[in-house]
Design a protein around this motif. Sequence first.
Motif, short mmCIF file in Angstrom:
data_model
loop_
_atom_site.label_atom_id
_atom_site.label_comp_id
_atom_site.label_asym_id
_atom_site.label_seq_id
_atom_site.Cartn_x
_atom_site.Cartn_y
_atom_site.Cartn_z
N LYS A 151 1.01 -0.76 0.00
CA LYS A 151 0.11 -0.18 -0.30
C LYS A 151 0.87 0.98 -0.43
N LYS A 152 1.79 1.31 0.79
CA LYS A 152 3.15 1.91 1.11
C LYS A 152 4.34 1.74 1.87
N LEU A 153 5.42 2.59 1.15
CA LEU A 153 6.28 2.16 1.39
C LEU A 153 7.04 3.12 2.28
N ALA A 154 7.74 2.28 2.98
CA ALA A 154 9.39 3.54 3.86
C ALA A 154 10.68 3.11 3.45
N ILE A 155 10.90 3.63 3.11
CA ILE A 155 12.73 2.40 3.15
C ILE A 155 14.30 3.24 3.41
N THR A 156 15.21 3.56 4.20
CA THR A 156 15.68 3.86 5.25
C THR A 156 17.17 3.23 4.10
N GLY A 157 18.11 3.64 3.77
CA GLY A 157 19.55 2.92 3.77
C GLY A 157 19.61 1.92 2.28
N ALA A 158 18.58 1.89 1.56
CA ALA A 158 18.66 1.43 0.08
C ALA A 158 19.57 1.71 -0.70
N ASN A 159 19.96 0.44 -1.26
CA ASN A 159 21.12 1.38 -2.42
C ASN A 159 20.24 -0.09 -4.10
N LEU A 160 20.37 0.32 -4.46
CA LEU A 160 19.65 -0.23 -5.75
C LEU A 160 20.99 -0.03 -7.05
N TRP A 161 22.60 -0.50 -6.44
CA TRP A 161 23.46 -1.25 -7.10
C TRP A 161 24.85 -0.80 -6.36
N PRO A 162 25.83 -1.98 -6.30
CA PRO A 162 26.93 -2.07 -5.38
C PRO A 162 28.24 -1.44 -6.18
N ASP A 163 28.96 -0.37 -6.04
CA ASP A 163 30.01 0.32 -6.26
C ASP A 163 30.16 1.73 -5.25
N THR A 164 31.42 2.24 -6.00
CA THR A 164 31.04 3.47 -5.28
C THR A 164 30.75 4.45 -5.24
N THR A 165 29.56 4.71 -6.71
CA THR A 165 28.62 5.78 -6.21
C THR A 165 27.25 5.75 -6.25
N ALA A 166 27.19 4.30 -5.84
CA ALA A 166 26.14 4.33 -4.38
C ALA A 166 26.45 3.97 -2.70
N LEU A 167 28.38 3.51 -2.82
CA LEU A 167 28.57 3.45 -1.40
C LEU A 167 29.30 4.17 -1.13
#
Length: 286
Positions: A151-167
């Motif tokens: 219904k509704k989504l609350a997310i914290t600290g998520a990433n879409l891919w793993p590399d130095t542009t995301a982490l």
Amino acid sequence: MRKKLFTYLVSLVLMQCAFGQSVLPVSTSGNKLYGNNAKAGNYADFRGFKMYYEIYGTGKPLLFIHGNGGSISDFKNQIPYFAKNYKVILADSRAQGKSVDTSDSLSYEMMADDFNALLDKIGVDSCYVIGWSDGGINGLLLATRHPEKVKKLAITGANLWPDTTALEPELFQWMVAANDSLGKVPQIPAVKAQKKLLNLMVYNPQITPADLKMVKCPALVIGGDHDVILRKHTMIIADAVPQSYLWILPDSGHSTLVVYKEMFNQVVGDFFKKPYRKLKGMAQLD
């Protein structure tokens, strides 16, 4: 060899401290022991493993999803608050907590489908979702793979891919090195289990912003201003989800729902209650 193995395992614990997940202690509220409560807990036997879950409160269903290496107990600061108004559903993700899974493979897609199966098992056709870290990734995938469930989504600290542009670059480089090192030590069960979780983060997820156009529900995208997930990456997620809000918390790392527990609960609770609307290009809460 034993000394090296001990060093690698200690390093993994330190990595989990950086992500603010599994090091959170199990705590009690009255007579409840979250994550190990015989009265509230049960197992769902499906999809090749037994998924441990607990349910608290009554009302509209609300699913919590923890992060890598975490467990139900990570939400000790949220359960009492939300159980006053919601049927709070929590589960230990596959291969974590009490949900033991000895198979070699592990993916975020697999875990998202596990949560979909759990909701079916307990007769929930749709729910609100709160996801932390890997749980945020699982929440996004649940909303894309099974959009009718969220219904509704609350997310914290998520990433879409793993590399130095995301982490955070130094952390990501350390993760890669630690994963390589674990492959060089005897694969006893404890090492094998840790490597499976670390390997998951090093090579996954693989989600594109275009994929997030499939998220049909309103989403609150949250991050700390010095999170291990870079702010610009969190902004990419918020920009990609069609109905989204962005909330960056000041003076916070990855553990936004610990550092700002009262504010987090209140704001997310208000987000679930109020309708989504856009005004002049800005998402607002009525």
